[in-house]
Design a protein around this motif. Sequence first.
Motif, PDB file in Angstrom:
ATOM      1  N   TRP A  48       0.820  -1.220   0.000  1.00 11.45           N
ATOM      2  CA  TRP A  48       0.000   0.000   0.000  1.00 11.45           C
ATOM      3  C   TRP A  48       0.850   1.264   0.000  1.00 11.45           C
ATOM      4  N   ALA A  49       2.111   1.109   0.555  1.00 13.54           N
ATOM      5  CA  ALA A  49       2.931   2.307   0.723  1.00 13.54           C
ATOM      6  C   ALA A  49       3.773   2.629  -0.496  1.00 13.54           C
ATOM      7  N   GLN A  50       3.788   1.730  -1.443  1.00 14.22           N
ATOM      8  CA  GLN A  50       4.618   1.963  -2.626  1.00 14.22           C
ATOM      9  C   GLN A  50       4.019   3.089  -3.470  1.00 14.22           C
ATOM     10  N   GLY A  51       4.855   3.969  -3.937  1.00 15.70           N
ATOM     11  CA  GLY A  51       4.426   4.975  -4.902  1.00 15.70           C
ATOM     12  C   GLY A  51       3.794   6.214  -4.327  1.00 15.70           C
ATOM     13  N   ILE A  52       3.763   6.376  -2.979  1.00 17.19           N
ATOM     14  CA  ILE A  52       3.214   7.617  -2.407  1.00 17.19           C
ATOM     15  C   ILE A  52       4.251   8.713  -2.626  1.00 17.19           C
ATOM     16  N   PRO A  53       3.874   9.809  -3.256  1.00 18.95           N
ATOM     17  CA  PRO A  53       4.858  10.866  -3.529  1.00 18.95           C
ATOM     18  C   PRO A  53       5.461  11.436  -2.237  1.00 18.95           C
ATOM     19  N   GLY A  54       6.764  11.613  -2.214  1.00 22.45           N
ATOM     20  CA  GLY A  54       7.454  12.210  -1.053  1.00 22.45           C
ATOM     21  C   GLY A  54       7.670  11.251   0.093  1.00 22.45           C
ATOM     22  N   ALA A  75       8.117  18.206   2.456  1.00 19.53           N
ATOM     23  CA  ALA A  75       6.880  18.744   1.860  1.00 19.53           C
ATOM     24  C   ALA A  75       5.680  17.828   2.050  1.00 19.53           C
ATOM     25  N   THR A  76       5.937  16.637   2.531  1.00 18.50           N
ATOM     26  CA  THR A  76       4.856  15.660   2.622  1.00 18.50           C
ATOM     27  C   THR A  76       4.265  15.625   4.027  1.00 18.50           C
ATOM     28  N   ASP A  77       2.935  15.697   4.071  1.00 20.88           N
ATOM     29  CA  ASP A  77       2.256  15.677   5.360  1.00 20.88           C
ATOM     30  C   ASP A  77       1.930  14.231   5.736  1.00 20.88           C
ATOM     31  N   SER A  78       1.942  13.946   7.024  1.00 18.49           N
ATOM     32  CA  SER A  78       1.642  12.583   7.481  1.00 18.49           C
ATOM     33  C   SER A  78       0.200  12.182   7.167  1.00 18.49           C
ATOM     34  N   ASP A  79      -0.712  13.189   6.994  1.00 19.94           N
ATOM     35  CA  ASP A  79      -2.112  12.883   6.652  1.00 19.94           C
ATOM     36  C   ASP A  79      -2.218  12.156   5.312  1.00 19.94           C
ATOM     37  N   VAL A  80      -1.300  12.489   4.398  1.00 21.75           N
ATOM     38  CA  VAL A  80      -1.285  11.845   3.077  1.00 21.75           C
ATOM     39  C   VAL A  80      -1.061  10.347   3.250  1.00 21.75           C
ATOM     40  N   VAL A  81      -0.144  10.012   4.155  1.00 18.72           N
ATOM     41  CA  VAL A  81       0.179   8.607   4.401  1.00 18.72           C
ATOM     42  C   VAL A  81      -1.021   7.924   5.063  1.00 18.72           C
ATOM     43  N   LEU A  82      -1.639   8.628   6.027  1.00 19.03           N
ATOM     44  CA  LEU A  82      -2.783   8.043   6.734  1.00 19.03           C
ATOM     45  C   LEU A  82      -3.923   7.740   5.761  1.00 19.03           C
ATOM     46  N   GLU A  83      -4.179   8.676   4.830  1.00 19.47           N
ATOM     47  CA  GLU A  83      -5.228   8.463   3.820  1.00 19.47           C
ATOM     48  C   GLU A  83      -4.926   7.236   2.973  1.00 19.47           C
ATOM     49  N   ALA A  87      -3.107   4.684   3.704  1.00 18.32           N
ATOM     50  CA  ALA A  87      -3.208   3.457   4.494  1.00 18.32           C
ATOM     51  C   ALA A  87      -4.656   3.065   4.694  1.00 18.32           C
ATOM     52  N   ARG A  88      -5.508   4.061   5.019  1.00 16.14           N
ATOM     53  CA  ARG A  88      -6.927   3.780   5.241  1.00 16.14           C
ATOM     54  C   ARG A  88      -7.576   3.212   3.989  1.00 16.14           C
ATOM     55  N   SER A  89      -7.152   3.759   2.846  1.00 16.71           N
ATOM     56  CA  SER A  89      -7.762   3.277   1.596  1.00 16.71           C
ATOM     57  C   SER A  89      -7.346   1.849   1.280  1.00 16.71           C
ATOM     58  N   ALA A  90      -6.255   1.383   1.924  1.00 19.39           N
ATOM     59  CA  ALA A  90      -5.779   0.019   1.662  1.00 19.39           C
ATOM     60  C   ALA A  90      -6.377  -0.989   2.627  1.00 19.39           C
ATOM     61  N   GLY A  91      -6.899  -0.536   3.760  1.00 10.27           N
ATOM     62  CA  GLY A  91      -7.455  -1.485   4.722  1.00 10.27           C
ATOM     63  C   GLY A  91      -7.537  -0.859   6.108  1.00 10.27           C
ATOM     64  N   ARG A  92      -7.798  -1.741   7.114  1.00 12.66           N
ATOM     65  CA  ARG A  92      -7.909  -1.208   8.479  1.00 12.66           C
ATOM     66  C   ARG A  92      -6.503  -0.921   9.044  1.00 12.66           C
ATOM     67  N   VAL A  93      -6.324   0.312   9.522  1.00 12.00           N
ATOM     68  CA  VAL A  93      -5.010   0.713  10.038  1.00 12.00           C
ATOM     69  C   VAL A  93      -4.924   0.297  11.514  1.00 12.00           C
ATOM     70  N   THR A  94      -4.012  -0.621  11.825  1.00 17.47           N
ATOM     71  CA  THR A  94      -3.868  -1.099  13.215  1.00 17.47           C
ATOM     72  C   THR A  94      -2.705  -0.429  13.945  1.00 17.47           C
ATOM     73  N   GLU A  95      -1.839   0.291  13.247  1.00 16.75           N
ATOM     74  CA  GLU A  95      -0.722   0.981  13.903  1.00 16.75           C
ATOM     75  C   GLU A  95      -0.372   2.203  13.080  1.00 16.75           C
ATOM     76  N   PHE A  96      -0.256   3.330  13.738  1.00 16.94           N
ATOM     77  CA  PHE A  96       0.176   4.551  13.042  1.00 16.94           C
ATOM     78  C   PHE A  96       0.957   5.395  14.071  1.00 16.94           C
ATOM     79  N   VAL A  97       2.299   5.321  14.001  1.00 14.06           N
ATOM     80  CA  VAL A  97       3.156   5.963  15.028  1.00 14.06           C
ATOM     81  C   VAL A  97       4.140   6.925  14.368  1.00 14.06           C
ATOM     82  N   ILE A  98       4.143   8.168  14.888  1.00 11.39           N
ATOM     83  CA  ILE A  98       5.195   9.100  14.462  1.00 11.39           C
ATOM     84  C   ILE A  98       6.407   8.785  15.311  1.00 11.39           C
ATOM     85  N   GLU A  99       7.447   8.249  14.703  1.00  6.03           N
ATOM     86  CA  GLU A  99       8.610   7.766  15.457  1.00  6.03           C
ATOM     87  C   GLU A  99       9.562   8.890  15.821  1.00  6.03           C
TER      88      GLU A  99
END
Lengths: 299, 438
Positions: A239-245, A263-271, A273-285
């Motif tokens: 799901w994470a392949q090809g996300i710009p930035g 330039a990339t916001d973490s919301d872009v990644v969250l969107e 991930a959600r579109s790929a399935g249920r997100v069970t972990e989302f941590v800003i490390e």
Amino acid sequence: MAGLLEFDGLSRRFGTVTALDDLSFSVPSGQVVGFLGPNGAGKTTTMRAVFGLTDLDAGSVRWNGMPVGATQRRRFGYMPEERGLYPNMLVAEEVEYLGRLHGMDRSSAATATKQWLERLDVADRATSKVEALSHGNQQRVQLAAALVHDPEMLVLDEPLAGLDPTGIDAIGEVLVEQAHAGRCVLFSSHQLDLVENLCGSVVIIDHGRLVARGTVDELATSGPRRLAVRVEGDRQGTWAQGIPGVTVSEVDGGEVRLVLDDATDSDVVLEAARSAGRVTEFVIERRRLSEVFREAVGR
Amino acid sequence: MKALPIVLAALGVVLLVRLGLRRRGRRRSSPLSMPTRGLRGTGLLGITGLVAGREIRERVRGRVLRVVTLILFAVVAAAVVIPTIHTGTTTRQRVGVVAGSPALDAELQKLATTVGLPVELVHEPDLSAARAALSTGKLDMVVDGGTRILVQNPISTADTSTEALYVRGVATALGAQETFARAGLTPEQAAAVAEAKPLPVESVNPGKQARTTEEATALIGVILIFIVLTQYLTWTLMGVMEEKASRVVEVLLATVRPGQLLAGKVAGIGVVALVQAVALVAFALVLAKVVGSGLVHGAAPLVVVATLVWLVLGYAFYSWVYAAAGSLAERQDQVQSLALPLSAPLIFGYIVSLIGVSSGNASLLVKVLAYLPPTAPFAMPTLVGFGEVTWWQFLLSVVVSVVCTVMVALVAARVYRTAVLRTGGRVRLRELVPTLAK
């Protein structure tokens, strides 16, 4: 009791070796400042410079804006890297003696000695010779000697080296307590996890130069942001392949570790991930201090 | 009269030392408040006094000092008491007289009094009875009229005991009387000849008079100085090395100036040395008074005072050198390699002075060494023992020693400051040259 210790342009050469190279930083009161660097980086030379134990080729050490001299040093506490106590003296007598050298009268020194030995849990060895104590207990006595005269500033070179977890807790607790009481506390260590837990801020030097400084939070959150995301049912992290930035740095059992560009916001990644399935972990490390250290010294 | 200025000078030095100690003591006892409020009240002597106090406490607490002091007291007691025991235990001699007369008895008693030998005259009926009593040990000697003397065993010419002197004296005196009688002298004439006294012998150069007591005191003093200096200088050397080896010096120098630390150590060990020496000397003087030793007679007390003065000056001079040397080392073996060259002038001065005082003659070398600070602690008390030094010569040597001690202390402090924080092997003096030259 607020104070500020400033190192201004310290330079020191030993033959062909440059120990300090125009090193400047400051240590504010009220927080424990970790002083980090690889072996031979110049930490001990810097600390010795505070007490006039090494000559400087250039630069100065200032306390509250004034050059540090004999009068100021007597209000400082010092714990050198290679512990230094008279092995044949009795514990309480030795701590009291060192307190008196800092200007305490006999009764004040005796009272403070008793209090610190109790606080550091070595009161039962007060009448033993120092050489009869274990390494850890000698370390506690050394700390008592550095604290007995109620110093405004503490410089501790590797105070936690060789201690068991109980000793680390006891000494670490005292350091934090001293900082919270408004003292300036500078201590060096190679135990980065402990530094991360104890220190409010960190100074990192290498080859006698300053390479990083800041609060632990600032250093941990500086640089590229990192995310750890897990999407149910996608163990390969496709799901994470090809996300710009966004760059995938690691996939481990369904957990995908990502590095985001500025330039990339973490919301872009969250969107995504959600579109790929249920997100069970989302941590800003946060970066571990060890990562910050390795990155700073380039090793 | 010549002795008075020396005594006054010596007392002056002792008083100065005592005053210094009292001032240090006062500073030590002046209470300071907590450090951040009371630091300004602590002066140079305060810190130095604290360091000295620690040295004194730790040294006095140690077993070595107690053992060495006990041994020294025993040696001093033996040196004072044994000579008096030797002279006081001469046993009464039983002298058998055959065919005696009141005149012979009087002569035998007179000779006994002359050599200081108690005798008991026993009149024997005949020679055979006297021989028998001599053989069985009931008699020590037999005088057979005025003709011969019998003894149990032959007497060596090297025998200088009182008994041997008495036998020789009796033999000579009775032999002379026999000769006088044969020459026809009347008893009055014979007595007049016997009373003849030798003519006085005078030298054209002012020679020294017999001063055996003073020389013996000087001998004991020189040995005492050597033992005490060796012991305490070794402590100074080892003490500095141990502070460096244990790294405690880094903690100390974080708050104490090198000069304060060095001066405190030197002063502390010096005070212990001085107290021990004074106690030994006081003990020796009291004991000498009790047993009737010659130590308290004549100019011997002056030699004692000179010994103490030069013990202080000798320690003051050497202690800085030894302390600086200690800062160059951080291991026992390194200290040992340093100790030998350091002790060379000390041993040289000791041996030359010892030979001088033993031979009863102050050589030109001793007279020269008495003005050189490294050897003066031994040579000058020797000269005082011989009575061959005037008060101004004594004072001149003291001044030279004090001036040189100050110069040595300044150099030693610089060596110490530079070397004591250098670790990782013995520091060579040539490594310090650039720093010292600055």
